[in-house]
Design a protein around this motif. Structure first.
Motif, PDB file in Angstrom:
ATOM      1  N   THR A 185       0.846  -1.205   0.000  1.00  0.00           N
ATOM      2  CA  THR A 185       0.000   0.000   0.000  1.00  0.00           C
ATOM      3  C   THR A 185       0.879   1.252   0.000  1.00  0.00           C
ATOM      4  O   THR A 185       1.804   1.375   0.802  1.00  0.00           O
ATOM      5  CB  THR A 185      -0.923   0.007   1.226  1.00  0.00           C
ATOM      6  OG1 THR A 185      -1.818  -1.098   1.135  1.00  0.00           O
ATOM      7  CG2 THR A 185      -1.727   1.286   1.301  1.00  0.00           C
ATOM      8  N   GLY A 186       0.580   2.159  -0.920  1.00  0.00           N
ATOM      9  CA  GLY A 186       1.360   3.382  -1.034  1.00  0.00           C
ATOM     10  C   GLY A 186       2.547   3.278  -1.968  1.00  0.00           C
ATOM     11  O   GLY A 186       3.301   4.239  -2.129  1.00  0.00           O
ATOM     12  N   THR A 187       2.729   2.106  -2.609  1.00  0.00           N
ATOM     13  CA  THR A 187       3.805   1.902  -3.579  1.00  0.00           C
ATOM     14  C   THR A 187       3.188   1.683  -4.957  1.00  0.00           C
ATOM     15  O   THR A 187       1.968   1.488  -5.081  1.00  0.00           O
ATOM     16  CB  THR A 187       4.663   0.685  -3.208  1.00  0.00           C
ATOM     17  OG1 THR A 187       3.914  -0.512  -3.468  1.00  0.00           O
ATOM     18  CG2 THR A 187       5.058   0.716  -1.731  1.00  0.00           C
ATOM     19  N   PRO A 188       4.000   1.687  -6.024  1.00  0.00           N
ATOM     20  CA  PRO A 188       3.452   1.485  -7.370  1.00  0.00           C
ATOM     21  C   PRO A 188       2.690   0.177  -7.560  1.00  0.00           C
ATOM     22  O   PRO A 188       1.799   0.098  -8.411  1.00  0.00           O
ATOM     23  CB  PRO A 188       4.701   1.534  -8.260  1.00  0.00           C
ATOM     24  CG  PRO A 188       5.655   2.408  -7.515  1.00  0.00           C
ATOM     25  CD  PRO A 188       5.429   2.076  -6.064  1.00  0.00           C
ATOM     26  N   THR A 189       3.024  -0.858  -6.795  1.00  0.00           N
ATOM     27  CA  THR A 189       2.316  -2.137  -6.946  1.00  0.00           C
ATOM     28  C   THR A 189       1.185  -2.312  -5.940  1.00  0.00           C
ATOM     29  O   THR A 189       0.544  -3.350  -5.895  1.00  0.00           O
ATOM     30  CB  THR A 189       3.292  -3.331  -6.823  1.00  0.00           C
ATOM     31  OG1 THR A 189       3.925  -3.275  -5.535  1.00  0.00           O
ATOM     32  CG2 THR A 189       4.333  -3.301  -7.916  1.00  0.00           C
ATOM     33  N   GLY A 190       0.954  -1.281  -5.129  1.00  0.00           N
ATOM     34  CA  GLY A 190      -0.141  -1.357  -4.166  1.00  0.00           C
ATOM     35  C   GLY A 190      -1.478  -1.105  -4.834  1.00  0.00           C
ATOM     36  O   GLY A 190      -1.565  -0.432  -5.861  1.00  0.00           O
ATOM     37  N   ILE A 191      -2.539  -1.662  -4.259  1.00  0.00           N
ATOM     38  CA  ILE A 191      -3.889  -1.381  -4.753  1.00  0.00           C
ATOM     39  C   ILE A 191      -4.260   0.026  -4.282  1.00  0.00           C
ATOM     40  O   ILE A 191      -4.230   0.308  -3.085  1.00  0.00           O
ATOM     41  CB  ILE A 191      -4.900  -2.414  -4.220  1.00  0.00           C
ATOM     42  CG1 ILE A 191      -4.432  -3.830  -4.553  1.00  0.00           C
ATOM     43  CG2 ILE A 191      -6.287  -2.156  -4.792  1.00  0.00           C
ATOM     44  CD1 ILE A 191      -4.234  -4.119  -6.015  1.00  0.00           C
ATOM     45  N   PRO A 192      -4.619   0.924  -5.202  1.00  0.00           N
ATOM     46  CA  PRO A 192      -4.884   2.321  -4.814  1.00  0.00           C
ATOM     47  C   PRO A 192      -5.995   2.442  -3.768  1.00  0.00           C
ATOM     48  O   PRO A 192      -6.953   1.679  -3.772  1.00  0.00           O
ATOM     49  CB  PRO A 192      -5.304   2.971  -6.138  1.00  0.00           C
ATOM     50  CG  PRO A 192      -4.725   2.109  -7.206  1.00  0.00           C
ATOM     51  CD  PRO A 192      -4.753   0.713  -6.649  1.00  0.00           C
ATOM     52  N   LEU A 193      -5.826   3.424  -2.897  1.00  0.00           N
ATOM     53  CA  LEU A 193      -6.841   3.722  -1.888  1.00  0.00           C
ATOM     54  C   LEU A 193      -7.760   4.832  -2.396  1.00  0.00           C
ATOM     55  O   LEU A 193      -7.350   5.690  -3.171  1.00  0.00           O
ATOM     56  CB  LEU A 193      -6.174   4.172  -0.588  1.00  0.00           C
ATOM     57  CG  LEU A 193      -5.236   3.171   0.084  1.00  0.00           C
ATOM     58  CD1 LEU A 193      -4.509   3.837   1.250  1.00  0.00           C
ATOM     59  CD2 LEU A 193      -6.003   1.946   0.564  1.00  0.00           C
ATOM     60  N   SER A 194      -8.995   4.816  -1.940  1.00  0.00           N
ATOM     61  CA  SER A 194      -9.932   5.868  -2.323  1.00  0.00           C
ATOM     62  C   SER A 194      -9.575   7.175  -1.619  1.00  0.00           C
ATOM     63  O   SER A 194      -8.877   7.181  -0.599  1.00  0.00           O
ATOM     64  CB  SER A 194     -11.358   5.468  -1.953  1.00  0.00           C
ATOM     65  OG  SER A 194     -11.504   5.437  -0.538  1.00  0.00           O
ATOM     66  N   SER A 195     -10.074   8.281  -2.139  1.00  0.00           N
ATOM     67  CA  SER A 195      -9.832   9.584  -1.513  1.00  0.00           C
ATOM     68  C   SER A 195     -10.440   9.625  -0.115  1.00  0.00           C
ATOM     69  O   SER A 195      -9.903  10.282   0.793  1.00  0.00           O
ATOM     70  CB  SER A 195     -10.407  10.703  -2.384  1.00  0.00           C
ATOM     71  OG  SER A 195     -11.806  10.514  -2.587  1.00  0.00           O
ATOM     72  N   GLU A 196     -11.557   8.921   0.058  1.00  0.00           N
ATOM     73  CA  GLU A 196     -12.193   8.861   1.373  1.00  0.00           C
ATOM     74  C   GLU A 196     -11.248   8.252   2.401  1.00  0.00           C
ATOM     75  O   GLU A 196     -11.109   8.765   3.528  1.00  0.00           O
ATOM     76  CB  GLU A 196     -13.481   8.030   1.286  1.00  0.00           C
ATOM     77  CG  GLU A 196     -14.217   7.876   2.598  1.00  0.00           C
ATOM     78  CD  GLU A 196     -15.439   6.981   2.481  1.00  0.00           C
ATOM     79  OE1 GLU A 196     -16.461   7.284   3.126  1.00  0.00           O
ATOM     80  OE2 GLU A 196     -15.378   5.975   1.720  1.00  0.00           O
ATOM     81  N   ILE A 197     -10.567   7.166   2.024  1.00  0.00           N
ATOM     82  CA  ILE A 197      -9.669   6.484   2.954  1.00  0.00           C
ATOM     83  C   ILE A 197      -8.411   7.306   3.198  1.00  0.00           C
ATOM     84  O   ILE A 197      -7.949   7.420   4.343  1.00  0.00           O
ATOM     85  CB  ILE A 197      -9.307   5.083   2.420  1.00  0.00           C
ATOM     86  CG1 ILE A 197     -10.563   4.205   2.349  1.00  0.00           C
ATOM     87  CG2 ILE A 197      -8.256   4.419   3.305  1.00  0.00           C
ATOM     88  CD1 ILE A 197     -11.271   4.001   3.672  1.00  0.00           C
ATOM     89  N   THR A 198      -7.841   7.895   2.159  1.00  0.00           N
ATOM     90  CA  THR A 198      -6.635   8.694   2.362  1.00  0.00           C
ATOM     91  C   THR A 198      -6.917   9.895   3.265  1.00  0.00           C
ATOM     92  O   THR A 198      -6.081  10.266   4.095  1.00  0.00           O
ATOM     93  CB  THR A 198      -6.054   9.166   1.016  1.00  0.00           C
ATOM     94  OG1 THR A 198      -7.055   9.891   0.292  1.00  0.00           O
ATOM     95  CG2 THR A 198      -5.594   7.987   0.176  1.00  0.00           C
ATOM     96  N   THR A 199      -8.093  10.480   3.130  1.00  0.00           N
ATOM     97  CA  THR A 199      -8.479  11.597   4.007  1.00  0.00           C
ATOM     98  C   THR A 199      -8.554  11.142   5.457  1.00  0.00           C
ATOM     99  O   THR A 199      -8.080  11.824   6.377  1.00  0.00           O
ATOM    100  CB  THR A 199      -9.835  12.188   3.569  1.00  0.00           C
ATOM    101  OG1 THR A 199      -9.714  12.692   2.240  1.00  0.00           O
ATOM    102  CG2 THR A 199     -10.266  13.312   4.503  1.00  0.00           C
ATOM    103  N   LEU A 200      -9.150   9.966   5.676  1.00  0.00           N
ATOM    104  CA  LEU A 200      -9.275   9.441   7.034  1.00  0.00           C
ATOM    105  C   LEU A 200      -7.918   9.053   7.621  1.00  0.00           C
ATOM    106  O   LEU A 200      -7.688   9.205   8.825  1.00  0.00           O
ATOM    107  CB  LEU A 200     -10.222   8.234   7.040  1.00  0.00           C
ATOM    108  CG  LEU A 200     -11.706   8.562   6.824  1.00  0.00           C
ATOM    109  CD1 LEU A 200     -12.517   7.290   6.623  1.00  0.00           C
ATOM    110  CD2 LEU A 200     -12.252   9.369   8.001  1.00  0.00           C
ATOM    111  N   LEU A 201      -7.021   8.537   6.796  1.00  0.00           N
ATOM    112  CA  LEU A 201      -5.671   8.222   7.270  1.00  0.00           C
ATOM    113  C   LEU A 201      -4.977   9.491   7.767  1.00  0.00           C
ATOM    114  O   LEU A 201      -4.389   9.518   8.859  1.00  0.00           O
ATOM    115  CB  LEU A 201      -4.852   7.586   6.150  1.00  0.00           C
ATOM    116  CG  LEU A 201      -5.209   6.154   5.749  1.00  0.00           C
ATOM    117  CD1 LEU A 201      -4.462   5.753   4.484  1.00  0.00           C
ATOM    118  CD2 LEU A 201      -4.887   5.168   6.877  1.00  0.00           C
ATOM    119  N   THR A 202      -5.040  10.533   6.957  1.00  0.00           N
ATOM    120  CA  THR A 202      -4.410  11.796   7.328  1.00  0.00           C
ATOM    121  C   THR A 202      -5.036  12.375   8.598  1.00  0.00           C
ATOM    122  O   THR A 202      -4.333  12.862   9.498  1.00  0.00           O
ATOM    123  CB  THR A 202      -4.535  12.805   6.172  1.00  0.00           C
ATOM    124  OG1 THR A 202      -3.933  12.251   5.004  1.00  0.00           O
ATOM    125  CG2 THR A 202      -3.848  14.116   6.528  1.00  0.00           C
TER     126      THR A 202
END
Length: 614
Positions: A185-202
């Motif tokens: 996760t977070g690398t070129p071979t990771g499955i992309p995260l949705s904007s909703e999840i990235t917002t919650l991570l931050t």
């Protein structure tokens, strides 16, 4: 006329009241159904042995076994590898249907992300996606529990170890709607995260990329001990993502959910530990592996606490399973030609990685090539070896491809496919080796003395991937600790060192996995003596979630009804033994298994005196 009008008014009034009552009843009923719709958390403790659970090291796991359901007669599927059993946990099908026969399998075309190998290692997202494309966009040929729940409107997420995470929803190509977190996760071979999840991570001060394993990822070598620490940092990240982002989001959505948490520990630490370099004792029973078990239990405790704090505990079933058991690794053989040669990083007299391919090439007087290095020639006399092997005169037209996996190997006959005479020559070579304990041969090759057909262990079904011609099980034994499955040992085809951890064989130490459950649908304080396996997980959880799992193949598990509230006290099962015809040297492959109606649960298999639990 007035009287009739009066009566009609009363009738209309009564009808209106009835309509309102019925409507309210339906609403209340629907509301109750919505309120009691349950959720599921599948917690996979990779490689956790039932014998290692106790109140001191693993109090959370111990509590679930004591207060919920303790499956004391549990089974991994053979070959006892991670991606293989991940496919079963995901779909409810045995390996003959899913085609995920081991962690490393032969595919139809070279896989670019696996160095153009025909035998890629599947614990890699890019590899899984390429392999998927080769086999109708779904190499498993079955629909998973996660995919079924997602289609039914459930919230779904899978978190943890790379490979088995994507396998739970293998056709998914992006971060929506199933949330996927793994090592990449977070690398070129990771499955992309949705904007909703990235917002919650931050918002929760969590990184957008998974931390590495650090020192836990260091396996050492023949002179340098491996890791002395558990996979704490990476798994703490996964636990935080689960409890601070995913579960609160699911609670906020007010929809039922299915969550899979795949804990790499204790598996990763057991493989890489440095407590027992080149020694069988303590093997995987040392302090570093103990720390890995404690780490696993800590993650599970954090998830249970979050469920309670979010008000989800009463409506959530937790099902704990392990993909397989575990053993200590041996690299000893008195019969192997490969073990008589000298290699740079192999102690004198020990088996090198790829020893099966070396021994077969030597016996058949054929050349050996490395499929993971553009078919570079391998010359064991000069001290070279390869993990997997291509055997033949021409690497582009091989006779045999060897997929080395650990406690068992897969052999694919290519040019000589369906050639019983050639298969017999290979079997004769293998039967001479003291490291072999049991051989399973593709049914199309006919009955070969000393072997059993693949179909007997459910390795022949509707699989899309190439079917192995021969599955080689390796010798297993115990170190005499008094509890054989707690101190099992496998001879294994691997780059790891003697004394480190391994699995994959038909030893009962490897087929004996941890399984337990607790929650609103499961009995309390129930010890389940009935045989169960990883193939039963998805059908059982689909049942409690009122989901209908579609199926292509017929090699499916069952609903563990005896463990469910309102289910029978027990279910009748039988123990059986199947024995092959003897080979010329007298060796017979023996299979011990249990049955419930037509379903088989595999205990152990091999040659007499060479398999633990036989």
């Amino acid at each position: 006329m007035g009287i009739f009008t009066h009566h009609r008014r009363w009738i209309l009034l009564i009808l209106c009241v009835v309509t309102v009552v019925v409507g309210c009843t339906r609403f209340i009923k629907q509301g109750n159904q919505q309120a009691t719709q349950h959720n599921v958390v599948i917690f996979v403790a990779d490689g956790l042995r039932p014998t290692s659970i106790n109140a001191t090291d693993t109090p959370t796991l111990q509590e679930i076994r004591e207060k919920g359901v303790n499956f004391v007669n549990s089974h991994s599927l053979f070959p006892t590898f991670t991606t293989a059993n991940a496919s079963a946990i995901a779909t409810g099908h045995y390996l003959g249907d899913t085609g995920d026969f081991s962690n490393t399998i032969k595919v139809n075309a070279p896989v670019k992300s696996a160095k153009n190998s025909l035998v890629p290692f599947l614990e890699n997202n890019a590899v899984l996606q390429e392999v998927n494309k080769q086999f109708g966009a779904n190499y498993l040929n079955e629909i998973s529990l996660i995919a079924t729940a997602k289609k039914a409107g459930f919230s779904t997420a899978v978190v943890g170890k790379i490979g088995p995470v994507l396998i739970q929803d293998v056709t998914q190509q992006n971060g929506e709607p199933t949330i996927l977190f793994d090592d990449a996760t977070g690398t070129p071979t990771g499955i992309p995260l949705s904007s909703e999840i990235t917002t919650l991570l931050t918002k929760n001060s969590l990184p957008l990329a998974t931390p590495s394993r650090g020192a836990n990822g260091k396996a050492g070598d023949s002179k340098t001990p491996g890791t002395k620490v558990a996979n704490s940092v990476q798994q703490q990240y996964f636990a935080d993502v689960t409890t601070k982002v995913i579960l609160p989001l699911f609670q906020q959505r007010q929809k039922p959910f299915v969550l899979v948490y795949w804990s790499r520990d204790p598996d990763g630490t057991q493989h890489n530990h440095g407590d027992s370099l080149n020694k069988l004792v303590p093997g995987i029973n040392g302090p570093t592996v103990q720390a890995a078990r404690q780490n696993t239990d800590k993650n599970l405790a954090q998830i249970r606490t979050a469920l309670k704090q979010l008000g989800l505990e009463a409506t959530t079933d937790i099902f704990v399973t392990a993909d397989h058991g575990f053993s200590t690794l041996s690299k000893e053989s008195k019969t192997s030609y490969a073990a008589t040669l000298t290699y740079a990083d192999v102690p004198k007299g020990f088996l090198p990685p790829g020893f099966v391919a070396i021994d077969l090439a030597h016996d058949l007087k054929l050349s050996l090539f490395d499929p993971d290095a553009q078919n570079t020639p391998v010359n064991p006399i000069q001290g070279t070896y390869s993990k997997n092997g291509v055997i033949g005169k021409d690497p582009n037209k091989p006779d045999i491809i060897v997929a080395a996996n650990g406690g068992s190997d897969l052999l694919y006959l290519v040019n000589a496919a369906n050639n019983k005479a050639y298969a017999q020559k290979i079997i004769d070579s293998l039967l001479k080796q003291d490291y072999v304990s049991g051989l399973f041969v593709d049914d199309t090759l006919g009955a070969i003395p000393g072997t059993l057909p693949l179909s007997t262990v459910y390795l022949r079904g509707t699989a899309r991937t190439p079917i192995p011609s021969i599955v080689v099980n390796f010798r297993s034994f115990d170190t005499g600790c008094g509890n054989p499955t707690a101190c099992g040992v496998d001879v294994a085809d691997t780059g790891l060192q003697q004394g480190q951890g391994i699995h994959g064989s038909f030893s009962r130490a490897d087929t004996y996995n941890t399984m337990a459950a607790i929650g609103p649908d499961f009995k309390q304080g129930y010890q389940d003596l009935t045989p169960v396996s990883n193939a039963d997980v998805a059908p059982t959880l689909a049942k409690v979630l009122n989901l209908n799992l579609p199926a292509q193949g017929k090699l499916v598990g069952r609903v563990m009804s005896e463990a469910l509230i309102g289910g029978p006290d027990s279910i009748k099962s039988n123990s059986q033994t199947l024995t092959s015809q003897p080979a010329a040297n007298g060796l017979k492959t023996i299979l011990k298994y249990q049955t419930i109606e037509a379903i088989r649960y595999f205990d152990s298999a091999g040659f007499t005196g060479r398999t633990l639990g036989l």
